[in-house]
Each structure stands twice: as structure tokens, then as C-alpha cells.
Design a protein around this motif. Structure first.
Motif, PDB file in Angstrom:
ATOM      1  N   TYR A  49      49.029  40.426  35.352  1.00 38.10           N
ATOM      2  CA  TYR A  49      47.604  40.631  35.058  1.00 38.10           C
ATOM      3  C   TYR A  49      47.307  40.657  33.556  1.00 38.10           C
ATOM      4  O   TYR A  49      46.149  40.601  33.148  1.00 38.10           O
ATOM      5  N   THR A  64      40.490  41.019  38.010  1.00 39.28           N
ATOM      6  CA  THR A  64      41.385  40.314  38.939  1.00 39.28           C
ATOM      7  C   THR A  64      42.173  41.310  39.782  1.00 39.28           C
ATOM      8  O   THR A  64      42.326  41.133  40.997  1.00 39.28           O
ATOM      9  N   ASP A  68      42.097  41.772  43.834  1.00 36.32           N
ATOM     10  CA  ASP A  68      43.311  41.761  44.663  1.00 36.32           C
ATOM     11  C   ASP A  68      43.431  43.034  45.506  1.00 36.32           C
ATOM     12  O   ASP A  68      43.984  43.008  46.609  1.00 36.32           O
TER      13      ASP A  68
END
Length: 232
Positions: A49, A64, A68
Motif C-alpha cells: 500500500y 485503497t 480492500d
């Protein structure tokens, strides 16, 4: 017939001098190996990440991660995660902060991290922890160097996010007051913590135990006066 010698031949190992590992030694070795593997997975997750040029997870990386985990990036639990990591800069996680948080939550995969969030939420809501989280949330939003206060619009959002589920009525009325008053453009830490104490100590909405002569921030005196004028 000669008696056989009781002594061992030269070079034959003496069993009393051989190295023996106790079960606890073996356990420690296995535990250390497992811990090392866990840290490797934690680091790998961080790098998946992280912004490579910055060497840290930036706002895009956090979004992100949230995607997820199937958690909105504005969810209060993301702020709780930052608190657990003791993250210093809003929207950024360093490797050291990430390791601290992931080790504490015993999470080395996204799935484990998602499953750890309900327990983290319970931890933060304990009275012994919540005041620290409430204080941290203000400091986390100080994005500029030497910044000491936060604008009213941001404070209203933060109050709703952090304190709304604990003191719904107080927070709603205080936000309403902050939006219509014109004396204050920003809120400082003393006022922020003062409102937390106010919610915990003052009878609401009758204010029967509120004493303006005590060391309350002036903004709270004004808030009580405004509330009382609404009630008459």
C-alpha cells in the motif's frame, strides 16, 4: 582373562556434556521464528500500500486499504486505527507506525485487520481509553506545523464523528450553536477537551450543576446561555 576397562575410548563423546534443549528453549526458538515471519508479512502488507517514493502509506494508499477492507475511508474506525498506530501525520502511516499497530492488533493480512476492527472499537470505547482517543483525534487533525486550532466546519465534522455516538443530544446542539455563532472562527485544544468534560459532568439539558464561575472555557458559558434562551 583381563577385565574390560570402564573408561571410554579416546575421542568418544561424553553424553553428560552433550547439548540438550529444554522444551521451553525449543518453544522460544519456534516462537521467535514465527514472530519473524509475522513481521515479514506485516512489512509486505505495508509495502503493498506504500508510496515507494515517499516510503510511507499516503492518503491514496489508505483509501485503497479501506476499499480492500470494505470500510469507508471516513469511518471512525480508520481514525481508531491511526490512534492504535500512534500515527503522527494525518493521512500517512510510516512503517514504524504500521508495525506498531499491526503487531498490537495481531494482524498481518487485510482479512485479519478487518476482523480486528470490532475489537479495536470496543477498546477505544472503554472510558480509560476514550479520553486519550478523543484528545488524539484533535491533534491528528492539526495538519500544519505549529497549528494550534481547527476551523469550525472541521470541528463540527470531527465532533459528530468522534463524540456523536456517545453524547448525541449535546453534540447536535453544540454543532448547531457553533454554526450560528460569530465569536469563534476556530477551536483550540482547551475548548475541545472542555466540551468533553462538559458532556461527562454536566446535567443536560437542564444544566442544573453548571457553574459559570468554575474554569470552563468561555465558549461553553456562551453555549449554555444560548441553550437556556432557547428553552425560555
Amino acid at each position: 582373562m583381563m577385565r574390560r576397562s570402564a573408561s571410554k575410548k579416546a575421542g568418544q563423546p561424553n553424553s553428560t556434556n552433550s547439548i540438550n534443549f529444554s522444551p521451553s528453549d525449543l518453544f522460544r526458538t519456534a516462537s521467535s521464528r514465527a514472530s519473524s515471519k509475522e513481521m515479514e508479512r506485516i512489512d509486505n502488507l505495508f509495502h503493498s500500500y506504500a508510496n515507494r517514493s515517499l516510503g510511507m502509506i499516503d492518503p491514496e494508499g489508505i483509501e485503497t486499504l479501506c476499499s480492500d477492507m470494505e470500510v469507508d475511508h471516513t469511518d471512525v474506525r480508520i481514525l481508531m486505527l491511526a490512534w492504535k498506530m500512534k500515527a503522527e501525520k494525518q493521512g500517512y502511516f510510516t512503517l514504524e507506525e504500521w508495525r506498531r499497530g499491526m503487531k498490537a492488533l495481531r494482524a498481518d493480512t487485510v482479512s485479519k485487520l478487518r476482523k480486528a476492527l470490532p475489537e479495536l472499537e470496543k477498546e477505544v470505547k472503554r472510558p480509560s481509553k476514550f479520553e486519550d482517543f478523543y484528545s488524539y483525534s484533535f491533534c491528528y487533525c492539526l495538519t500544519e506545523e505549529k497549528q494550534k486550532s481547527i476551523d469550525i466546519e472541521s470541528i463540527c465534522q470531527l465532533l459528530d464523528l468522534v463524540l456523536g455516538s456517545h453524547f448525541r443530544a449535546q453534540v447536535d446542539y453544540f454543532i448547531e450553536y457553533l454554526k450560528i455563532q460569530s465569536d469563534y472562527k476556530v477551536i483550540n485544544m482547551d475548548q475541545w477537551m472542555g466540551f468533553f468534560r462538559f458532556c461527562n459532568e454536566i446535567s443536560f439539558p437542564d444544566f442544573s450543576n453548571y457553574n459559570p464561575d468554575l474554569a470552563w472555557p468561555l465558549i461553553l458559558d456562551n453555549f449554555v446561555e444560548w441553550m437556556q434562551s432557547k428553552q425560555t
